[in-house]
Structures are given as structure tokens and as C-alpha cells.
Design a protein around this motif. Structure first.
Motif, PDB file in Angstrom:
ATOM      1  N   GLY A 191      77.220 -21.311  75.595  1.00  0.00           N
ATOM      2  CA  GLY A 191      76.210 -20.096  74.645  1.00  0.00           C
ATOM      3  C   GLY A 191      75.698 -19.151  74.362  1.00  0.00           C
ATOM      4  N   LEU A 192      75.699 -18.235  75.653  1.00  0.00           N
ATOM      5  CA  LEU A 192      75.842 -16.750  76.161  1.00  0.00           C
ATOM      6  C   LEU A 192      76.577 -16.333  74.788  1.00  0.00           C
ATOM      7  CD1 LEU A 192      73.310 -14.741  76.898  1.00  0.00           C
ATOM      8  CD2 LEU A 192      75.441 -14.050  78.645  1.00  0.00           C
ATOM      9  N   THR A 193      77.671 -17.206  75.329  1.00  0.00           N
ATOM     10  CA  THR A 193      78.488 -15.591  74.132  1.00  0.00           C
ATOM     11  C   THR A 193      77.810 -15.974  72.754  1.00  0.00           C
ATOM     12  OG1 THR A 193      80.552 -16.074  76.199  1.00  0.00           O
ATOM     13  CG2 THR A 193      81.448 -15.897  73.904  1.00  0.00           C
ATOM     14  N   ALA A 194      77.484 -17.290  72.600  1.00  0.00           N
ATOM     15  CA  ALA A 194      77.731 -17.393  70.763  1.00  0.00           C
ATOM     16  C   ALA A 194      76.373 -17.125  70.722  1.00  0.00           C
ATOM     17  CB  ALA A 194      77.201 -18.986  70.938  1.00  0.00           C
ATOM     18  N   THR A 195      75.218 -16.637  71.133  1.00  0.00           N
ATOM     19  CA  THR A 195      73.714 -15.201  70.790  1.00  0.00           C
ATOM     20  C   THR A 195      74.175 -14.551  70.969  1.00  0.00           C
ATOM     21  OG1 THR A 195      72.854 -17.659  72.068  1.00  0.00           O
ATOM     22  CG2 THR A 195      71.937 -15.492  71.915  1.00  0.00           C
ATOM     23  N   VAL A 271      79.444 -23.350  69.767  1.00  0.00           N
ATOM     24  CA  VAL A 271      80.001 -23.312  68.017  1.00  0.00           C
ATOM     25  C   VAL A 271      79.717 -21.969  67.164  1.00  0.00           C
ATOM     26  CG1 VAL A 271      81.193 -25.663  68.478  1.00  0.00           C
ATOM     27  CG2 VAL A 271      78.901 -25.186  67.018  1.00  0.00           C
ATOM     28  N   ILE A 272      79.843 -21.611  66.901  1.00  0.00           N
ATOM     29  CA  ILE A 272      79.110 -20.655  65.721  1.00  0.00           C
ATOM     30  C   ILE A 272      80.105 -21.286  64.282  1.00  0.00           C
ATOM     31  CG2 ILE A 272      78.953 -18.106  65.353  1.00  0.00           C
ATOM     32  CD1 ILE A 272      80.836 -17.227  67.967  1.00  0.00           C
ATOM     33  N   SER A 273      78.610 -22.494  64.303  1.00  0.00           N
ATOM     34  CA  SER A 273      79.299 -22.680  62.720  1.00  0.00           C
ATOM     35  C   SER A 273      77.490 -23.112  62.327  1.00  0.00           C
ATOM     36  CB  SER A 273      79.512 -23.636  63.011  1.00  0.00           C
ATOM     37  OG  SER A 273      79.768 -24.694  62.362  1.00  0.00           O
ATOM     38  N   ILE A 274      77.481 -23.767  61.051  1.00  0.00           N
ATOM     39  CA  ILE A 274      75.748 -24.393  59.982  1.00  0.00           C
ATOM     40  C   ILE A 274      75.411 -25.355  61.304  1.00  0.00           C
ATOM     41  CG2 ILE A 274      77.585 -25.176  58.429  1.00  0.00           C
ATOM     42  CD1 ILE A 274      75.034 -24.602  56.983  1.00  0.00           C
ATOM     43  N   GLU A 275      74.011 -25.132  61.572  1.00  0.00           N
ATOM     44  CA  GLU A 275      73.912 -26.708  62.086  1.00  0.00           C
ATOM     45  C   GLU A 275      74.215 -27.488  61.142  1.00  0.00           C
ATOM     46  OE1 GLU A 275      72.768 -26.414  65.131  1.00  0.00           O
ATOM     47  OE2 GLU A 275      73.125 -23.909  64.948  1.00  0.00           O
TER      48      GLU A 275
END
Length: 330
Positions: A191-195, A271-275
Motif C-alpha cells: 500500500g505504501l508504494t501505491a500511495t 491496486v492502482i485503480s478506480i475504487e
């Protein structure tokens, strides 16, 4: 329109001149004589420039066979799942029955035609990453001048190349609108990478468009090898853990059980995506999904109530209409 002086020749101006002349000839349907008068050049030079534009890839001409639609199955799916837009492509396109790997270009062509019909200049069009959406990008030739936003990162092997954003760029170019690509993988280690990635200016600009999306095109994956980008990116232990939690389908990196309920896991932070909740607010969400191996997954997502339309093939449509298929629930 008055005459246009031809600028001094250079690689940049040559390309600009070729593009300008090609636009007038192919899109505005003006004659070579009219173009020659406007640019103060001969008709023969116009012809040479047009031929060069084709050779250099400035102009691309696609000759396609119209998609054959199964109207009865399309109407039946519309009624069964209470959808607004349904296109079922027939199993036979042309002279023979298609193999599963041949279905994707036809799904993309059907999706391109639908999107061209229903998108207006006031819309913000969202495109998830996937093979069928890539096919849409290759097929689309006309679109209202709207913003086009990438809704998800892409396959881990392609996220850092133009292939990962090709559909968004081509769709935007078809209408002369603005493209908002995502040069990121769909799934990251934590999650940190995604943030951190989400705070990068280019990525943040795209993510900021998600609340404004009015029409979206998505893909559906099944929880099995080669049928879901997320499934293939996980370890065997992770795959089995999620299977035991009831995961049967994946869409935009989000997991669903057989009844269409979202399965909450730590994966949503990666995931990097629309929620899902953002997607639920989009007025039109159309899935492009074929292959009978995905039929149960497609049925599950239909039950989620997230979709307002679907583009699929006739084999899948028959499976969805079989007795064990129940209508979607909100």
C-alpha cells in the motif's frame, strides 16, 4: 477560407503540412485541386504528400468487416439483467466460427462502435486496461472531443511502455480530446508504494479525474490462470487464500464472490485503480468480456449491480441466460 502559405521545409513543418493536407482530404472530403489552391502547390504535389503521409504512418486506413450482432441474444440479456447497452457478437464473423483468441478484436470493434455512438463532448470517458480495451483502441476512428481517462494501471510487463496507455491515447486522438494515461502497474508490492506513486504529479492528475468519469469501459477477469491480470501477478499462496475467501471474479483490480459482493482484502491497498464506490457513481459502466471460461465471473459481476451494459460473445450470452443464471441485484 483564404490561401495558406506553405511554411519553409523542415522535418517538423513537413509533418505538419502532410497532416494538414491529409485532414482536408480524408476528413473534410475536399478535392486535391481545392487543397492545391489553398496551399499554393500543384495537385501533383498534393498527391505525393498524401502518398507520403500513408507511407510515414501519419495517415492510417483500416478496412474492417462490420461486426455481426446477434440481436435476439442482445435483447434477451438486456431484459434478463436490466441493462441499458448490450451487444452480443455472433459466433460466426464472416465465413467460419471464431476461435476463442479471435473473439477479442471483434469485441473491441463492437465496443468502439458503441462508445462512438453514446459518448458526447461533455462526457469524461474512462477506460480500464485490458486486451479487449486495447482492441477498442485499435478499432476506434471517431469519438466526440471529450476527456479520456485511464481507470487502472496495466499489466506488470507493459506498464512502462506506450502499449499500456495506447487505448487511452488513441481514443483521445480520435476525437481530439485530452488523454489522461496511467504509466503504472495495476498491482504494486504494498500500500505504501501505491500511495507514493499516487502522489506523483502525472499520476495524481489522472486519479483526480476519476470522480468526473461519466462513461466507463471495463474488463472482467475470472479467478484462474491467464484469465485475470491480478490472479497471474500473485503468488500461488495468495491466489488460494483469496479463492478460499470466495473470490470468483475480478474487475479493475477489485475482487467479487459468486453473488457479486465485493470481497474485502488487503489487495485493495495494492491496486492502482478506480475504487468500487467511485465506479458505482459512474452513470454508464460497460464491460467488454468474452470467453466461456469467464462466463461465471461475468455473471458474478453482473449481479453486483455495477454494470449498465455489456459487450460479449454469443457463447457467453447463452451461458448467462442458462437456468442457473439469476438477474442482477443492486
Amino acid at each position: 477560407m483564404g490561401a495558406v502559405s506553405t511554411p519553409p521545409s523542415s522535418p517538423a513543418t513537413d509533418v505538419f503540412l502532410a497532416a494538414s493536407i491529409a485532414r482536408r482530404f480524408y476528413l473534410e472530403h475536399r478535392s486535391k485541386s481545392e487543397i492545391a489552391d489553398e496551399f499554393k502547390i500543384s495537385r501533383f504535389k498534393v498527391a505525393r504528400i498524401l502518398a507520403g503521409a500513408l507511407a510515414q504512418g501519419i495517415v492510417r486506413i483500416d478496412i474492417t468487416v462490420p461486426v455481426t450482432i446477434d440481436v435476439d441474444l442482445s435483447l434477451a440479456l438486456t431484459e434478463r439483467f436490466k441493462l441499458s447497452h448490450v451487444t452480443v457478437i455472433a459466433e460466426c464473423q464472416g465465413a467460419r466460427e471464431m476461435r476463442p483468441d479471435e473473439v477479442i478484436p471483434w469485441l473491441g470493434a463492437a465496443a468502439a462502435r458503441l462508445i462512438s455512438d453514446i459518448v458526447d463532448e461533455d462526457d469524461v470517458l474512462g477506460l480500464a486496461w485490458g486486451r479487449s480495451v486495447e482492441a477498442l483502441g485499435r478499432a476506434i476512428t471517431t469519438l466526440a472531443p471529450c476527456q479520456v481517462v485511464q481507470l487502472t494501471g496495466s499489466h506488470p510487463d507493459e506498464w512502462d511502455s506506450d502499449a499500456s496507455v495506447a487505448a487511452v491515447l488513441r481514443a483521445a486522438a480520435a476525437g481530439g480530446g485530452t488523454a489522461f494515461p496511467l504509466y503504472v502497474p495495476l498491482l504494486v508490492p504494498n500500500g505504501l508504494t501505491a500511495t507514493i506513486l499516487g502522489k506523483q504529479p502525472g499520476i495524481a492528475a489522472t486519479l483526480a479525474q476519476f470522480p468526473h468519469v461519466s462513461k466507463a469501459v471495463v474488463e472482467i477477469g475470472a479467478w484462474a490462470p491467464t484469465l485475470s491480470t491480478v490472479y497471474d501477478a500473485l503468488t500461488e499462496r495468495e491466489r488460494e487464500t483469496y479463492r478460499e475467501l470466495g473470490v470468483r471474479a475480478e474487475m479493475c483490480g477489485h475482487l467479487f464472490d459468486r453473488d457479486g459482493a465485493v470481497v474485502a482484502t488487503e489487495l485493495s491497498d495494492r491496486v492502482i485503480s478506480i475504487e468500487v464506490e467511485e465506479l458505482r457513481k459512474v452513470p454508464e459502466v460497460i464491460a467488454v468480456a468474452g470467453n466461456t471460461r469467464k462466463a461465471d465471473a461475468i455473471r458474478a459481476v453482473l449481479k453486483s449491480g455495477l454494470l449498465t451494459g455489456i459487450i460479449t460473445d454469443s457463447s457467453v450470452a447463452r451461458r448467462l441466460l442458462s437456468p442457473d443464471s439469476s438477474p442482477s441485484t443492486p
